[in-house]
Design a protein around this motif. Sequence first.
Motif, PDB file in Angstrom:
ATOM      1  N   ASN A   1       0.730  -1.184   0.380  1.00  0.00           N
ATOM      2  CA  ASN A   1       0.375  -0.228   0.101  1.00  0.00           C
ATOM      3  C   ASN A   1       0.924   1.493   0.030  1.00  0.00           C
ATOM      4  OD1 ASN A   1      -1.529  -2.455   2.174  1.00  0.00           O
ATOM      5  ND2 ASN A   1      -2.794  -1.036   0.250  1.00  0.00           N
ATOM      6  N   LEU A   2       2.349   0.857  -0.822  1.00  0.00           N
ATOM      7  CA  LEU A   2       2.527   2.418  -0.756  1.00  0.00           C
ATOM      8  C   LEU A   2       1.474   3.386  -1.462  1.00  0.00           C
ATOM      9  CD1 LEU A   2       5.555   4.029  -0.375  1.00  0.00           C
ATOM     10  CD2 LEU A   2       6.211   2.789  -3.062  1.00  0.00           C
ATOM     11  N   ASN A   3       1.806   4.973  -0.740  1.00  0.00           N
ATOM     12  CA  ASN A   3       1.526   6.180  -1.177  1.00  0.00           C
ATOM     13  C   ASN A   3       2.220   7.232  -1.005  1.00  0.00           C
ATOM     14  OD1 ASN A   3      -1.281   5.569  -2.426  1.00  0.00           O
ATOM     15  ND2 ASN A   3      -1.303   4.693  -0.431  1.00  0.00           N
ATOM     16  N   LYS A   4       2.680   7.791  -2.384  1.00  0.00           N
ATOM     17  CA  LYS A   4       3.620   8.773  -1.815  1.00  0.00           C
ATOM     18  C   LYS A   4       3.312  10.054  -2.739  1.00  0.00           C
ATOM     19  CE  LYS A   4       6.852  11.318  -2.213  1.00  0.00           C
ATOM     20  NZ  LYS A   4       7.814  12.541  -0.683  1.00  0.00           N
ATOM     21  N   PHE A   5       2.863  11.647  -1.652  1.00  0.00           N
ATOM     22  CA  PHE A   5       2.587  12.852  -2.636  1.00  0.00           C
ATOM     23  C   PHE A   5       3.650  13.253  -2.759  1.00  0.00           C
ATOM     24  CE2 PHE A   5      -0.856  10.457  -0.369  1.00  0.00           C
ATOM     25  CZ  PHE A   5      -2.368  11.295  -1.021  1.00  0.00           C
ATOM     26  N   TYR A   6       3.621  14.524  -3.563  1.00  0.00           N
ATOM     27  CA  TYR A   6       4.060  16.139  -4.305  1.00  0.00           C
ATOM     28  C   TYR A   6       3.939  17.158  -4.119  1.00  0.00           C
ATOM     29  CZ  TYR A   6       8.634  13.083  -5.583  1.00  0.00           C
ATOM     30  OH  TYR A   6       9.540  12.459  -5.784  1.00  0.00           O
ATOM     31  N   GLY A   7       3.369  17.718  -2.544  1.00  0.00           N
ATOM     32  CA  GLY A   7       2.987  18.296  -2.065  1.00  0.00           C
ATOM     33  C   GLY A   7       1.275  17.781  -2.534  1.00  0.00           C
ATOM     34  N   THR A   8       0.174  18.167  -3.052  1.00  0.00           N
ATOM     35  CA  THR A   8      -0.960  17.843  -2.873  1.00  0.00           C
ATOM     36  C   THR A   8      -1.166  16.580  -4.839  1.00  0.00           C
ATOM     37  OG1 THR A   8      -1.742  19.298  -5.129  1.00  0.00           O
ATOM     38  CG2 THR A   8      -2.241  19.614  -2.055  1.00  0.00           C
ATOM     39  N   LYS A   9       0.212  15.866  -5.619  1.00  0.00           N
ATOM     40  CA  LYS A   9       0.341  15.119  -6.220  1.00  0.00           C
ATOM     41  C   LYS A   9      -0.066  14.079  -5.994  1.00  0.00           C
ATOM     42  CE  LYS A   9       1.585  14.670 -11.347  1.00  0.00           C
ATOM     43  NZ  LYS A   9       3.265  15.914 -11.147  1.00  0.00           N
TER      44      LYS A   9
ATOM     45  N   VAL B   1       1.656  10.661  -6.727  1.00  0.00           N
ATOM     46  CA  VAL B   1       2.059  10.051  -7.534  1.00  0.00           C
ATOM     47  C   VAL B   1       2.594   7.826  -7.308  1.00  0.00           C
ATOM     48  CG1 VAL B   1       3.915  12.585  -8.264  1.00  0.00           C
ATOM     49  CG2 VAL B   1       4.124  10.544  -6.016  1.00  0.00           C
ATOM     50  N   LEU B   2       1.946   8.051  -6.377  1.00  0.00           N
ATOM     51  CA  LEU B   2       2.258   6.413  -6.647  1.00  0.00           C
ATOM     52  C   LEU B   2       1.001   6.196  -5.540  1.00  0.00           C
ATOM     53  CD1 LEU B   2       5.481   5.413  -4.946  1.00  0.00           C
ATOM     54  CD2 LEU B   2       4.748   5.743  -7.290  1.00  0.00           C
ATOM     55  N   LYS B   3       0.016   5.318  -6.347  1.00  0.00           N
ATOM     56  CA  LYS B   3      -0.999   5.125  -5.257  1.00  0.00           C
ATOM     57  C   LYS B   3      -1.449   3.887  -4.976  1.00  0.00           C
ATOM     58  CE  LYS B   3      -2.989   8.161  -8.197  1.00  0.00           C
ATOM     59  NZ  LYS B   3      -3.912   8.377  -9.979  1.00  0.00           N
ATOM     60  N   ASP B   4      -1.093   3.165  -3.933  1.00  0.00           N
ATOM     61  CA  ASP B   4      -1.476   2.328  -3.013  1.00  0.00           C
ATOM     62  C   ASP B   4      -0.878   1.354  -4.007  1.00  0.00           C
ATOM     63  OD1 ASP B   4      -2.541   2.063  -1.282  1.00  0.00           O
ATOM     64  OD2 ASP B   4      -4.665   1.519  -1.801  1.00  0.00           O
TER      65      ASP B   4
ATOM     66  N   GLY C   1      11.774  -6.416 -14.165  1.00  0.00           N
ATOM     67  CA  GLY C   1      11.725  -4.721 -14.862  1.00  0.00           C
ATOM     68  C   GLY C   1      10.786  -3.935 -14.596  1.00  0.00           C
ATOM     69  N   TYR C   2      11.320  -2.535 -14.663  1.00  0.00           N
ATOM     70  CA  TYR C   2      10.341  -2.118 -14.133  1.00  0.00           C
ATOM     71  C   TYR C   2       9.674  -0.559 -15.270  1.00  0.00           C
ATOM     72  CZ  TYR C   2       7.590   0.932 -10.122  1.00  0.00           C
ATOM     73  OH  TYR C   2       6.530   0.939  -9.510  1.00  0.00           O
ATOM     74  N   ILE C   3       8.720  -0.817 -15.659  1.00  0.00           N
ATOM     75  CA  ILE C   3       8.597   0.331 -17.137  1.00  0.00           C
ATOM     76  C   ILE C   3       7.600   1.241 -16.473  1.00  0.00           C
ATOM     77  CG2 ILE C   3       9.593  -2.034 -18.680  1.00  0.00           C
ATOM     78  CD1 ILE C   3       7.240  -2.040 -19.591  1.00  0.00           C
ATOM     79  N   GLY C   4       6.917   1.547 -17.691  1.00  0.00           N
ATOM     80  CA  GLY C   4       6.248   3.208 -17.256  1.00  0.00           C
ATOM     81  C   GLY C   4       6.319   3.829 -18.071  1.00  0.00           C
ATOM     82  N   PRO C   5       5.125   4.868 -18.655  1.00  0.00           N
ATOM     83  CA  PRO C   5       5.401   5.665 -19.633  1.00  0.00           C
ATOM     84  C   PRO C   5       6.374   6.568 -18.499  1.00  0.00           C
ATOM     85  CG  PRO C   5       2.912   5.798 -19.082  1.00  0.00           C
ATOM     86  CD  PRO C   5       3.665   4.748 -17.886  1.00  0.00           C
ATOM     87  N   ASN C   6       6.700   8.177 -19.659  1.00  0.00           N
ATOM     88  CA  ASN C   6       7.172   9.480 -18.612  1.00  0.00           C
ATOM     89  C   ASN C   6       6.518   9.667 -17.429  1.00  0.00           C
ATOM     90  OD1 ASN C   6       9.111   9.050 -20.070  1.00  0.00           O
ATOM     91  ND2 ASN C   6       8.748  10.549 -21.220  1.00  0.00           N
ATOM     92  N   GLY C   7       7.202   9.946 -16.239  1.00  0.00           N
ATOM     93  CA  GLY C   7       6.230  10.303 -15.097  1.00  0.00           C
ATOM     94  C   GLY C   7       5.059   9.769 -13.929  1.00  0.00           C
ATOM     95  N   ALA C   8       5.206   8.104 -14.216  1.00  0.00           N
ATOM     96  CA  ALA C   8       4.490   7.127 -13.947  1.00  0.00           C
ATOM     97  C   ALA C   8       4.206   6.582 -13.103  1.00  0.00           C
ATOM     98  CB  ALA C   8       4.793   5.858 -14.972  1.00  0.00           C
ATOM     99  N   GLY C   9       5.952   7.050 -12.288  1.00  0.00           N
ATOM    100  CA  GLY C   9       5.956   7.712 -11.007  1.00  0.00           C
ATOM    101  C   GLY C   9       7.528   5.764 -10.894  1.00  0.00           C
TER     102      GLY C   9
ATOM    103  N   GLY D   1       0.742   6.066 -11.926  1.00  0.00           N
ATOM    104  CA  GLY D   1       1.583   6.235 -10.082  1.00  0.00           C
ATOM    105  C   GLY D   1       0.486   4.447  -9.490  1.00  0.00           C
ATOM    106  N   GLU D   2       0.460   3.465 -10.882  1.00  0.00           N
ATOM    107  CA  GLU D   2      -0.919   2.421 -10.332  1.00  0.00           C
ATOM    108  C   GLU D   2       0.135   0.809 -11.067  1.00  0.00           C
ATOM    109  OE1 GLU D   2      -5.217   3.205  -9.626  1.00  0.00           O
ATOM    110  OE2 GLU D   2      -4.960   4.397 -11.044  1.00  0.00           O
ATOM    111  N   VAL D   3       0.031   0.312 -10.226  1.00  0.00           N
ATOM    112  CA  VAL D   3       0.319  -1.133 -11.392  1.00  0.00           C
ATOM    113  C   VAL D   3      -0.838  -1.543 -12.345  1.00  0.00           C
ATOM    114  CG1 VAL D   3       1.062  -3.411 -11.032  1.00  0.00           C
ATOM    115  CG2 VAL D   3       2.002  -1.706  -9.373  1.00  0.00           C
TER     116      VAL D   3
END
Lengths: 567, 256
Positions: B9-17, B19-22, B34-42, B211-213
């Motif tokens: 259940n990892l959550n991370k906020f930058y200010g109100t943003k 970025v990582l949702k559960d 292999g940990y992949i994702g688009p730019n800004g995915a977290g 921010g989600e798998v």
Amino acid sequence: MNFIDKFFLWLVLLPASLYRSLGVDIVQLRAILSAKLTMDNRRPASFGSNRRKKEKKEVNGATLKTIFSSLIMGLLMLFAFAVGNGMLTKLSLFMTMFIFMVCLTLITDFTSVLIDIRDNLIILPKPVSDATFMTARLLHIGIRTSIIVLPLSVPALVVATIMQGPLVILPFVLMILLMTLLSIFFINAVYLLILKITTPAKFQNIIGSIQIGFVMIVMLAYQVLPRMVNSSLMQHININEIPFVQVVPSFWFADGCMALSGGGFTLGSAVSLALSIVVPLLSIWVVVRFFAPSFNQKLGMITGGTTEQSTVTTKPDVDGRTNRAGKSIWQRLARWVTKPGAERAGFLFSSSMMTRSRDFKMKVYPSFGSIIIICVVMLFQNHGLEGLSLHSPKWMPILLLILYMCSLPLSTALMQVVYSDKFKASWIFFVTPLENPGHVISGTFKCMLFLFLAPFALLLVVLGVGLLGFSALPNLLLGCLNLCVIGSFMAYLMVRKLPFSTALEGANQGGTFIRTMLFLIVPGLLGVGHWLLSGFQWVIGLWIVLSAVAFWLILDEVKKKGWQNLQ
Amino acid sequence: MEPIIRIQNLNKFYGTKHVLKDISIDIEPGQVIGYIGPNGAGKSTTVKILAGLLADFTGDVFVKGIDIRKDPVAVKSLIGFVPELAELYDVLTPNEFLSLMGSLYNLPEGVVTERAGKMLDAFGLSGNMNQRMDTFSKGMKQKVLITSGLLHNPEIIILDEPLSGLDANSVIIVKELIDKLAKSGKTIFYSSHMMDVVEKVSNRIILIDKGEVVADGSIDELRQLQNKESLEDIFAGLTATESMHEASEKLLNAFD
């Protein structure tokens, strides 16, 4: 952009047709300039824990501080009006200092502006002509210079007006403007000359050394100049009596200024006036027309040439050689005075960084000049050394004063050690299992003792024993120990970040003045106390023991600093 | 088997943003993720949390059963971290930099010198060991960084875009190195944009978006799931909101 920058941008773009005739594209010029000014106003994003602070309102504290410090320098330069015979002499003196100061600030503050390596990647590949590029660069420097030049010249303008009447105002302003242009030309010429005689790779190192030297000269000048006001030679000096003074640019400006402000025209002053106007304009034209192309070409080499060179170079570093021969001095010292692990790592890391990092050296090494200054001033005040023979007890306070003065470079170093332009590289401390950052800090501090204190202390002890015999040893020893105590105390209070881990621009400048005062007062008080008690051998003996214990205890506290103690 | 990395259940906020949702992931020892994702995915944020660079998150992260917030130092000593495009104190020489890193990992001096020498030699940098890094190319610096992350023989290796700046031969070396490290039981967390490399080196792929798998499995499982052949297409199918053709069309139409 703030209103100051907006105003300047509008101002410098007024002579658009002149620029066009030089082959400058006005639209590009405006775009480059406004981008540069915007960048100047912003501080870089910091790393890790500093991220949160980014939300704090951006302040233009740096600009204000620059204005404030140049105002102080401007006030100091009023020295010129206190000496010399006649207004022409006073003005010439002031203008000499002015040109010198402006050149100095250009060379110290604008290296990054002049050799912004990002320009090579961003502007040079675009269809921007050399003339546009160079004009943009010059105007940018011009705007940044104005922030310094205005407060620097306003006090003198006021004094000159009082002494000479309001007629002097316009000519004076004109001359300031022309002198600034000439200074810009000088700096460009110096840079190009350096690029000519050396490889681009070494360019930045050479500029760095020049900067260090210049800053030391200025510190010396500001200590010595006010003392010269009282000397009779300075009071009666007359510029016209100096032979060949007509070839000195600052004389033209002073003479021209006098002629324009109602001093009456002679053949000599007309020539001066003509020279003072033509030479700066001509020099700027030379910069844009002839310096610009070759400058850009060389600039390309600064970045382009380096990687190529390194693969060719097989000659190892100086340090590499000592490594091969065995252990370097620093490695041996580290073995002696640090525990293996983080503390030794901090010691060795700092020894390399402090002796090589250009911006650290620039900030710290000039303060060594203060020790030299003290020696000079002491000689002035004691009217030479004729009163002091060998074994004279008068030596003791002098030696102690100089010894306690050694805390100044140390405190500067302690203030600067957390800053680095490579602050982002400090991630290494955060991903490694570093339990106590205090160990790294204590390693750094011990390294500083060896770099900034030991050489001076050793010299003074040898000198003291030579002059006064071994009976002076306890006092000198106490002095050294007290310095260690002062240093470790400052390290405990001030070093609240890991070494070389913070952005320079983000530096909190606010408390610096108060802190500096504190670092003058504490060693001063200790030094005076020491001097008063220096005759009582048993008190000194007891104090030595106490200081040694205090040093040991404080150093231990530094070592215990945990992550929660860091900012 | 007990997971070596357990993210719950990892959550991370930058200010109100947000970025990582559960995010919840269990990683077994010896896996190559292999940990992949688009730019800004977290991606980078996850990597920074795992490496102990960020501590203000909610949820739990256990490494080998150790809570990363309770004992970050113990966790850090288990992990080797190779950052993306990292800044270096480049007035140091590789030798000096690596002995600094070695000391911070509490390795004895002799061991550091020996290992650093061998590893840099393997990368063809033995002639540059005593040169300051300010003249190094990007690839040379990257080789020093990879060495610094492996120096203490960590059980878990976190690589953030480790191939950036490397020449073709070095890429082959590093790819094979990852393979061999995995075979010897190391756990590898590989965050990257380079699909072809991820497809080859990893035995489990985790795809995150906003921010989600959004996908988690071996390349074969993902192929079946999405009914697509290449990882590139799977990636596009899961993360793109509109078709790539449309996007490129729009890009071209901007000139009209």
